[in-house]
Scaffold this motif. Structure first.
Motif, PDB file in Angstrom:
ATOM      1  N   ASN A   8       9.739   3.711  -3.959  1.00 25.11           N
ATOM      2  CA  ASN A   8       9.017   2.675  -3.227  1.00 25.11           C
ATOM      3  C   ASN A   8       9.110   1.387  -4.047  1.00 25.11           C
ATOM      4  OD1 ASN A   8       7.172   0.997  -1.901  1.00 25.11           O
ATOM      5  ND2 ASN A   8       5.972   2.755  -1.213  1.00 25.11           N
ATOM      6  N   TYR A  19      11.502 -10.026   1.285  1.00 24.33           N
ATOM      7  CA  TYR A  19      10.973  -9.705   2.622  1.00 24.33           C
ATOM      8  C   TYR A  19      10.260 -10.916   3.237  1.00 24.33           C
ATOM      9  CZ  TYR A  19       7.817  -8.048   6.228  1.00 24.33           C
ATOM     10  OH  TYR A  19       7.129  -7.923   7.416  1.00 24.33           O
ATOM     11  N   GLY A  51      -1.259  -1.543   4.766  1.00 22.63           N
ATOM     12  CA  GLY A  51      -0.008  -2.162   4.311  1.00 22.63           C
ATOM     13  C   GLY A  51       0.056  -3.585   4.834  1.00 22.63           C
ATOM     14  N   THR A  52      -1.016  -4.307   4.592  1.00 20.23           N
ATOM     15  CA  THR A  52      -1.202  -5.637   5.201  1.00 20.23           C
ATOM     16  C   THR A  52      -0.167  -6.673   4.768  1.00 20.23           C
ATOM     17  OG1 THR A  52      -2.932  -7.259   5.724  1.00 20.23           O
ATOM     18  CG2 THR A  52      -2.804  -6.557   3.425  1.00 20.23           C
ATOM     19  N   GLY A  53       0.460  -6.452   3.615  1.00 22.50           N
ATOM     20  CA  GLY A  53       1.408  -7.464   3.111  1.00 22.50           C
ATOM     21  C   GLY A  53       0.668  -8.769   2.848  1.00 22.50           C
ATOM     22  N   ASP A  74      -3.360  -2.927   0.662  1.00 17.18           N
ATOM     23  CA  ASP A  74      -1.961  -2.918   0.210  1.00 17.18           C
ATOM     24  C   ASP A  74      -1.976  -2.507  -1.266  1.00 17.18           C
ATOM     25  OD1 ASP A  74       0.694  -4.367   1.720  1.00 17.18           O
ATOM     26  OD2 ASP A  74       0.915  -3.889  -0.406  1.00 17.18           O
ATOM     27  N   PHE A  75      -0.803  -2.224  -1.822  1.00 13.22           N
ATOM     28  CA  PHE A  75      -0.779  -1.866  -3.253  1.00 13.22           C
ATOM     29  C   PHE A  75       0.140  -2.776  -4.073  1.00 13.22           C
ATOM     30  CE2 PHE A  75       2.969   1.317  -4.014  1.00 13.22           C
ATOM     31  CZ  PHE A  75       3.807   0.562  -3.222  1.00 13.22           C
ATOM     32  N   SER A  76       0.793  -3.730  -3.398  1.00 10.37           N
ATOM     33  CA  SER A  76       1.722  -4.600  -4.100  1.00 10.37           C
ATOM     34  C   SER A  76       0.973  -5.812  -4.650  1.00 10.37           C
ATOM     35  CB  SER A  76       2.811  -5.058  -3.123  1.00 10.37           C
ATOM     36  OG  SER A  76       3.236  -6.363  -3.458  1.00 10.37           O
ATOM     37  N   HIS A  98      -4.939  -0.568  -2.866  1.00 11.41           N
ATOM     38  CA  HIS A  98      -4.983   0.894  -2.741  1.00 11.41           C
ATOM     39  C   HIS A  98      -3.581   1.398  -2.400  1.00 11.41           C
ATOM     40  CE1 HIS A  98      -6.545   4.875  -1.792  1.00 11.41           C
ATOM     41  NE2 HIS A  98      -5.752   4.854  -0.741  1.00 11.41           N
ATOM     42  N   ASN A  99      -3.182   2.489  -3.052  1.00 11.28           N
ATOM     43  CA  ASN A  99      -1.889   3.108  -2.767  1.00 11.28           C
ATOM     44  C   ASN A  99      -2.062   4.091  -1.607  1.00 11.28           C
ATOM     45  OD1 ASN A  99       0.510   4.522  -2.705  1.00 11.28           O
ATOM     46  ND2 ASN A  99       0.693   4.653  -4.931  1.00 11.28           N
ATOM     47  N   LEU A 100      -1.360   3.839  -0.511  1.00  8.95           N
ATOM     48  CA  LEU A 100      -1.500   4.688   0.685  1.00  8.95           C
ATOM     49  C   LEU A 100      -0.921   6.090   0.493  1.00  8.95           C
ATOM     50  CD1 LEU A 100      -0.744   2.023   3.439  1.00  8.95           C
ATOM     51  CD2 LEU A 100      -2.964   3.050   2.932  1.00  8.95           C
ATOM     52  N   ASP A 101      -0.242   6.328  -0.633  1.00 14.44           N
ATOM     53  CA  ASP A 101       0.165   7.708  -0.949  1.00 14.44           C
ATOM     54  C   ASP A 101      -1.077   8.563  -1.219  1.00 14.44           C
ATOM     55  OD1 ASP A 101       2.849   7.088  -0.781  1.00 14.44           O
ATOM     56  OD2 ASP A 101       3.078   6.742  -2.946  1.00 14.44           O
ATOM     57  N   SER A 116       1.655  -2.780  10.413  1.00 18.59           N
ATOM     58  CA  SER A 116       3.004  -3.140  10.839  1.00 18.59           C
ATOM     59  C   SER A 116       4.003  -2.975   9.700  1.00 18.59           C
ATOM     60  CB  SER A 116       3.077  -4.563  11.426  1.00 18.59           C
ATOM     61  OG  SER A 116       2.781  -5.533  10.489  1.00 18.59           O
ATOM     62  N   ALA A 118       4.805  -0.660   7.660  1.00 21.35           N
ATOM     63  CA  ALA A 118       4.334  -0.191   6.352  1.00 21.35           C
ATOM     64  C   ALA A 118       4.368   1.335   6.215  1.00 21.35           C
ATOM     65  CB  ALA A 118       2.915  -0.705   6.107  1.00 21.35           C
ATOM     66  N   LEU A 122       5.923   5.849   3.516  1.00 18.06           N
ATOM     67  CA  LEU A 122       5.250   7.041   2.985  1.00 18.06           C
ATOM     68  C   LEU A 122       6.057   8.288   3.330  1.00 18.06           C
ATOM     69  CD1 LEU A 122       1.610   6.191   4.162  1.00 18.06           C
ATOM     70  CD2 LEU A 122       2.794   5.433   2.078  1.00 18.06           C
TER      71      LEU A 122
HETATM   72  C1  SAM Z   1       7.627  -4.519   5.255  1.00 16.00           C
HETATM   73  S1  SAM Z   1       6.134  -4.930   4.461  1.00 16.00           S
HETATM   74  C2  SAM Z   1       5.085  -5.288   5.866  1.00 16.00           C
HETATM   75  C3  SAM Z   1       3.917  -6.169   5.509  1.00 16.00           C
HETATM   76  C4  SAM Z   1       3.084  -6.647   6.700  1.00 16.00           C
HETATM   77  N1  SAM Z   1       2.340  -5.551   7.300  1.00 16.00           N
HETATM   78  C5  SAM Z   1       3.964  -7.327   7.717  1.00 16.00           C
HETATM   79  O1  SAM Z   1       4.080  -6.834   8.849  1.00 16.00           O
HETATM   80  O2  SAM Z   1       4.559  -8.347   7.370  1.00 16.00           O
HETATM   81  C6  SAM Z   1       5.549  -3.345   3.929  1.00 16.00           C
HETATM   82  C7  SAM Z   1       4.180  -3.408   3.274  1.00 16.00           C
HETATM   83  O3  SAM Z   1       3.720  -2.072   3.022  1.00 16.00           O
HETATM   84  C8  SAM Z   1       3.177  -2.046   1.733  1.00 16.00           C
HETATM   85  N2  SAM Z   1       3.259  -0.674   1.201  1.00 16.00           N
HETATM   86  C9  SAM Z   1       4.373   0.091   1.085  1.00 16.00           C
HETATM   87  N3  SAM Z   1       4.055   1.261   0.524  1.00 16.00           N
HETATM   88  C10 SAM Z   1       2.721   1.238   0.279  1.00 16.00           C
HETATM   89  C11 SAM Z   1       1.813   2.150  -0.316  1.00 16.00           C
HETATM   90  N4  SAM Z   1       2.217   3.336  -0.784  1.00 16.00           N
HETATM   91  N5  SAM Z   1       0.513   1.790  -0.433  1.00 16.00           N
HETATM   92  C12 SAM Z   1       0.089   0.582   0.025  1.00 16.00           C
HETATM   93  N6  SAM Z   1       0.907  -0.331   0.590  1.00 16.00           N
HETATM   94  C13 SAM Z   1       2.209   0.003   0.711  1.00 16.00           C
HETATM   95  C14 SAM Z   1       4.031  -3.009   0.933  1.00 16.00           C
HETATM   96  O4  SAM Z   1       3.430  -3.414  -0.269  1.00 16.00           O
HETATM   97  C15 SAM Z   1       4.220  -4.131   1.933  1.00 16.00           C
HETATM   98  O5  SAM Z   1       3.195  -5.061   1.869  1.00 16.00           O
END
Ligand code: SAM
Length: 223
Positions: A8, A19, A51-53, A74-76, A98-101, A116, A118, A122
């Motif tokens: 990831n 992105y 996974g709000t980004g 989100d976790f990033s 928070h890590n969604l794993d 969206s 995200a 997983l």
């Molecule tokens: C493609 S981006 C989409 C962001 C936003 N939702 C959008 O539509 O623009 C994927 C998002 O999922 C988050 N993400 C991926 N794996 C994750 C995890 N294990 N825990 C939390 N967030 C995660 C990433 O950090 C990123 O912000």
């Protein structure tokens, strides 16, 4: 036995910047987002965005549902910083790292859980357990709207999709763990969601929606 961590790349700030630079230009995403907006019940008061980004989707839905509270996860670190910046003047939005794993943190119930692009990051078994956690976090009459990347039925269609969005099989994000629509719709039904369907799809982009049943005000029974 040691377990291997799933690939990831989203904690890398370069990956995030790449992105965010192209996010607005992803083919057909606006159609998917517009379709998602249709499924948000007018009475929604509390949103959860997984996974709000940088908060793009949450911002869109709150643009239509102004008097609402929201939790964005989100976790990033780079995404969290961007989301906190976007919602800095909006105390009704709480951004959580928070890590969604891992299982979702304890939260009050929501009217709508949205996501969206995200959840496809997983592992499949985690997608399934996350869907069940989402179900438990929704109030009666709530909705789960997941606009996400899904698997193509063939390698050729996968290749064609990637070309359409400017990637190849070699350059696609190794964080992707794509799963077909049918399996995911089946899981949502098994978990107890109703009115489950894929309401919009363009190649590997799909909007999956499920609702929780409405409780009858007088009898307390679920409709
Ligand atoms: C493609 S981006 C989409 C962001 C936003 N939702 C959008 O539509 O623009 C994927 C998002 O999922 C988050 N993400 C991926 N794996 C994750 C995890 N294990 N825990 C939390 N967030 C995660 C990433 O950090 C990123 O912000």
């Amino acid at each position: 036995m040691a377990t291997t961590k799933p690939v990831n790349l989203w904690t890398s700030s370069d990956h995030v910047r790449d992105y965010l630079e192209r996010a607005e230009l992803i083919s057909h995403r606006h159609e998917g987002e517009a379709a998602l907006l249709e499924f948000i019940p007018p009475a929604t008061r509390r949103f959860l965005d997984l996974g709000t980004g940088d908060g793009r989707l949450l911002s869109l839905v709150r643009g239509k549902h102004a008097d609402t509270k929201a939790v964005a996860i989100d976790f990033s670190p780079t995404m969290l910083e961007a989301a906190r910046k976007r919602f800095a003047a909006e105390p009704s939005v709480t951004v959580i790292s928070h890590n969604l794993d891992e299982p979702l943190p304890a939260l009050e119930k929501f009217d709508a859980v949205i996501s969206s692009f995200a959840i496809h990051h997983l592992l499949h078994e985690r997608k399934r357990t996350l869907y069940a956690e989402i179900y438990s976090l929704l109030k009666p009459g709530g909705v789960f709207c997941n606009l996400d990347h899904v698997a193509s039925p063939s390698p050729q269609l996968h290749k064609e999709f990637l070309e359409r969005i400017g990637f190849t099989v070699e350059t696609e994000d190794p964080s992707n763990k794509l799963l077909d629509v049918e399996t995911q719709l089946g899981w949502l039904r098994e978990i107890g969601f109703v009115d489950v369907d894929c309401h919009w799809k363009w190649r590997e982009l799909a909007l999956l929606v499920g609702r929780t049943r409405i409780r009858d005000q007088e009898t307390g029974q679920f409709a």
